[in-house]
Every structure is written in C-alpha cells, then in structure tokens.
Design an enzyme around this catalytic site. Structure first.
Site, mmCIF file in Angstrom:
data_model
loop_
_atom_site.group_PDB
_atom_site.id
_atom_site.type_symbol
_atom_site.label_atom_id
_atom_site.label_comp_id
_atom_site.label_asym_id
_atom_site.label_seq_id
_atom_site.Cartn_x
_atom_site.Cartn_y
_atom_site.Cartn_z
ATOM 1 N N HIS A 1 0.834 -1.198 0.000
ATOM 2 C CA HIS A 1 0.000 0.000 0.000
ATOM 3 C C HIS A 1 0.876 1.259 0.000
ATOM 4 O O HIS A 1 2.072 1.206 0.302
ATOM 5 C CB HIS A 1 -0.916 -0.029 1.229
ATOM 6 C CG HIS A 1 -1.767 1.182 1.407
ATOM 7 N ND1 HIS A 1 -1.421 2.209 2.260
ATOM 8 C CD2 HIS A 1 -2.941 1.541 0.843
ATOM 9 C CE1 HIS A 1 -2.352 3.141 2.218
ATOM 10 N NE2 HIS A 1 -3.286 2.766 1.365
ATOM 11 N N VAL B 1 1.501 3.680 1.944
ATOM 12 C CA VAL B 1 2.283 4.119 3.105
ATOM 13 C C VAL B 1 3.291 3.079 3.580
ATOM 14 O O VAL B 1 3.982 3.296 4.573
ATOM 15 C CB VAL B 1 1.352 4.499 4.287
ATOM 16 C CG1 VAL B 1 0.415 5.613 3.899
ATOM 17 C CG2 VAL B 1 0.577 3.282 4.796
ATOM 18 N N LYS B 2 3.391 1.949 2.885
ATOM 19 C CA LYS B 2 4.273 0.884 3.344
ATOM 20 C C LYS B 2 5.723 1.110 2.916
ATOM 21 O O LYS B 2 6.023 1.965 2.079
ATOM 22 C CB LYS B 2 3.765 -0.470 2.834
ATOM 23 C CG LYS B 2 2.366 -0.838 3.333
ATOM 24 C CD LYS B 2 2.285 -0.836 4.851
ATOM 25 C CE LYS B 2 0.974 -1.399 5.385
ATOM 26 N NZ LYS B 2 -0.193 -0.539 5.128
ATOM 27 N N ASN B 3 6.634 0.311 3.495
ATOM 28 C CA ASN B 3 8.066 0.468 3.219
ATOM 29 C C ASN B 3 8.385 0.363 1.731
ATOM 30 O O ASN B 3 9.254 1.061 1.211
ATOM 31 C CB ASN B 3 8.877 -0.584 3.978
ATOM 32 C CG ASN B 3 8.898 -0.331 5.467
ATOM 33 O OD1 ASN B 3 8.040 0.358 6.003
ATOM 34 N ND2 ASN B 3 9.876 -0.904 6.156
ATOM 35 N N ILE B 4 7.713 -0.574 1.060
ATOM 36 C CA ILE B 4 7.763 -0.694 -0.397
ATOM 37 C C ILE B 4 6.334 -0.574 -0.887
ATOM 38 O O ILE B 4 5.440 -1.242 -0.367
ATOM 39 C CB ILE B 4 8.354 -2.052 -0.840
ATOM 40 C CG1 ILE B 4 9.810 -2.182 -0.402
ATOM 41 C CG2 ILE B 4 8.217 -2.240 -2.350
ATOM 42 C CD1 ILE B 4 10.767 -1.237 -1.106
#
Length: 409
Positions: A193, A195-198
């Site tokens: 998603h 806002v995730k790290n990737i």
C-alpha cells in the site's frame, strides 16, 4: 508541516513507471513478474505472488483454504480492520485475542481461543516487529490441538492442522530467527500500500511456504490463475500471436496487480537496502532520545534474532489518559509535525461493536491504544527534521502535563 508518511518517489521510480507506460503494456505482465522475482530473492522464498491488495490476497487464501460458515480464524484485537474483514468476506468468523506489551498477539492467550472450528490463525507483525512464530507453531502442532482440528475442505485435510497465515503487512524487511519474515509461517502476505516500506500505490505480495505434500510451485500457478478469474491464460499471454484461446477452470477473483503499479515497487525494492538502512537510523535516533525520558515507552526494534522492519515508531506515553494523548497530538500538529495513531482496536469500531465484540475483553489492547502516538519514519526525513519531531513530542508532553498540573493546583 512534516508529513506523516509520504511515498518514496525517486527518479528511478519515475523512470520505471514511464518505461511501463511507454511499453504499451500497463496491466499484469513482465514488470509484475520481475517484482515477484525481486521480492522472492529478497525473502529467499521461491514462490511470491503479487496481487492488488493485502486484503484481496487474504480473502483469496482463506477461500483456497476452504473456509465455510461457522469456521473460525483467530486474529488479534489490535490490528487494522482488514485482518478481520478478510475473514468475514471469506465466510468465516474472526475470533479476537488480546495484545501483549509489544503490541503483537498475546501467544499466551491463543491456545485458549482455539476450538474444533478453528481453521487458521492470523498473527500480525505490528509496526514491522515480528511476532513469536516459534511459539505459535509450537501451539498449532501440539497433539491436543491437532487432535481437536476438524477439517472441512480437501486443503484442510491435506494440511491436517490450523493454517499459520501471517499478516506481514508491515514487516517486509523484518527478521525472525535470523531469516526474513515469511520463513516461519505457511503463507505470509505483505502489503504494498501507499504508506508501506515498499509500495505499488495499492498492492500486496503473497509468500508461499506450505509444507509437504503441498507443491509451492503448483500452488503459485493455481493461485495466479485464481487472481485472474481462474482463466488459463493471462492477458499478456493471450496478446501473443495466435494465443487467444483460454478456459475458465473455477470460481476465481479479479485481483491481479497491474504492471504500471508494479513498476513503482520494482524500482523501490532495488533500492531497499539503503531505504531500510535509513529507516533504522531514524528509529535509533528516536530510541536514543526517548529511552532517556521516564514518561516514554519505546517500541521494540531488535532482540534475539528478531529485527523490526521499522515501518512505524509506535511511541507510548506512560500513565496518560486518552484525552491527554489526543491533546499531545494537537500540540505536536501545531508545532508542524503530522503524527498518527495505530490502531483503533477493532472492538472500539462501530461495526464490530454491533457484532458483540467488547473492548473490556481486551484490556492490554485498550491500554496500548490510549497511550500510543505513531511518529513519522521514512527515508526522506533529514536529521534536522527528526530533531524537530523529537523536540515537538517532548514540548507537547511538557505543555500538556504542565496544564494538567495547573488544573490540579
């Protein structure tokens, strides 16, 4: 205003997306396959399947498991709603257990929640800190737990026990037992998603790690078809000359990840070693300051072969009430820093209240929630911005506690 969690968009990310657009092929195709290979290599797990969201991936896996009405899936009460909603969309009933002090599912309460109807357990790696997979695997392979298991599908009969389905939405980059998250669960689903790290803007990645006699290669192929309505050829294959004929072999879903989205994540994961390194540096800067404050409870980062992906920095304020926490957030915002709260426990949400869940049954989850403030942590932050965030939190705490002292006086 320092934003809470903007996506990492470098020139390489832009170039990869433009390459996809210029290729004339923007839905599922070669870039999705390349992203699967990159994540597979990163995790050292051979079979990784990309989908359009964590939620749709979880629904698909639970349907593949053969979840039926009356079947139960154990989840933590302290998680995002998708963990529970995926179970319900797949036809099952979520059974919630309380949190531990590290925010993750309290493994001491898991076995008490298991019944003959339990078909899966979904542990959540909150904030990127892996839960205790060794203990969970010990529980689900105990003789008394295995003997209690009553399969209601062929997949369940083959497995012969409760499925360990990891909600690894936060933990790409996390380590458990000196290996990447994904090695200690049967299936792990990562979120991609925004806002995730990737990120792929929206998306998810399913790491398939089923035990024998399951064929993980074969399972990848069948699940990949399931993401495309159980169609025997994807659109890219059909577009090749003379390859138009296809069949529909089952009741599938339409949850494939497009190439134009995969391009974002493909560029990011190729830089991930440096992106993750910066996240850890920021996490450590927060630890260095807040560990000296007697009012701060810092989140775990690393212990005994467990390493966080540093997706969130979930700070807790000692002995604070919910309205005081909220006032701190207002103060921090006025000082130019955007913060968040992760998560509102499921039993506090209106929909789950109507289903009979009560926060009184989950006291640790409630206690964690009322004192938690999530701070910005992403690789674009400069050291000066980190210092501003630290100063803003400390100043807000002083302002709120000072005003309370005046009221008490």
């Amino acid at each position: 205003m320092i934003p809470f969690s903007p996506p990492y968009i470098s020139e390489k990310v832009v170039a990869e997306v433009v390459d996809s657009l210029n290729s004339g092929w923007i839905t599922t195709g070669p870039k999705v396959k390349l992203l699967e290979e990159e994540i597979s290599n990163y995790l050292d797990i051979p079979n990784v399947l990309c989908v359009n969201s964590w939620t749709s991936g979880a629904i698909m896996i639970l349907r593949w498991l053969g979840l039926q009405e009356g079947d139960e899936v154990i989840i933590p009460a302290y998680t995002y709603s998708a963990t529970a909603l995926a179970v319900m969309h797949a036809g099952g009933t979520p059974v919630m257990v309380d949190s531990g002090d590290d925010f993750n599912m309290d493994m001491g309460k898991v076995q008490q929640a298991i019944t003959k109807r339990t078909k899966a357990i979904i542990p959540v790696d909150f904030a990127g800190y892996p839960c205790d997979y060794e203990r969970l695997n010990h529980i689900i392979t105990k003789k008394e737990v295995v003997d209690l298991f009553e399969p209601t599908s062929e997949v369940q009969k083959t497995l012969g026990r409760i499925l360990n389905l990891s909600d690894a939405a936060h933990s790409l980059g996390g380590i458990f037992g000196h290996k990447a998250v994904g090695h200690k669960a049967d299936i792990s689903i990562f979120s991609l998603h925004a806002v995730k790290n990737i990120t792929t803007a929206e998306g998810g990645a399913i790491a398939i790690n089923m035990p024998a006699p399951f064929s993980n290669d074969g399972l990848y192929d069948s699940l990949r078809m399931m993401t495309l309505n159980c169609q025997t050829k994807d659109a890219f294959s059909k577009s090749q000359g003379g390859q138009w004929r296809y069949d529909i072999t089952g009741l599938g879903m339409k949850i494939n990840l497009p190439d134009v989205n995969a391009a974002i994540g493909l560029a990011q994961i190729r830089e991930y070693s440096q992106l993750l390194k910066r996240r850890k540096e920021i996490f450590q800067q927060y630890l260095n300051r807040f560990s000296k404050m007697d009012w701060a409870i810092v989140p775990p980062m690393e212990a005994d072969g467990i390493v966080s992906s540093c997706h969130l920095f979930a700070l807790r304020i000692k002995d604070i009430k919910e309205d005081q926490r909220d006032r701190m957030i207002d103060e921090i915002t006025k000082l130019g820093v955007s913060v968040n709260v992760h998560f509102i426990p499921l039993p506090l949400l209106s929909y789950f209240k109507t289903l009979g869940y009560s926060i009184n049954d989950y006291p640790t989850a409630h206690k964690n929630y009322i004192s938690e403030i999530s701070l910005p942590i992403y690789p674009q932050l400069t050291d000066d911005q980190v210092e501003l965030i630290l100063d803003s939190v400390c100043t807000s705490y002083k302002n709120v506690t000072r005003s309370l002292s005046k009221i008490a006086g």
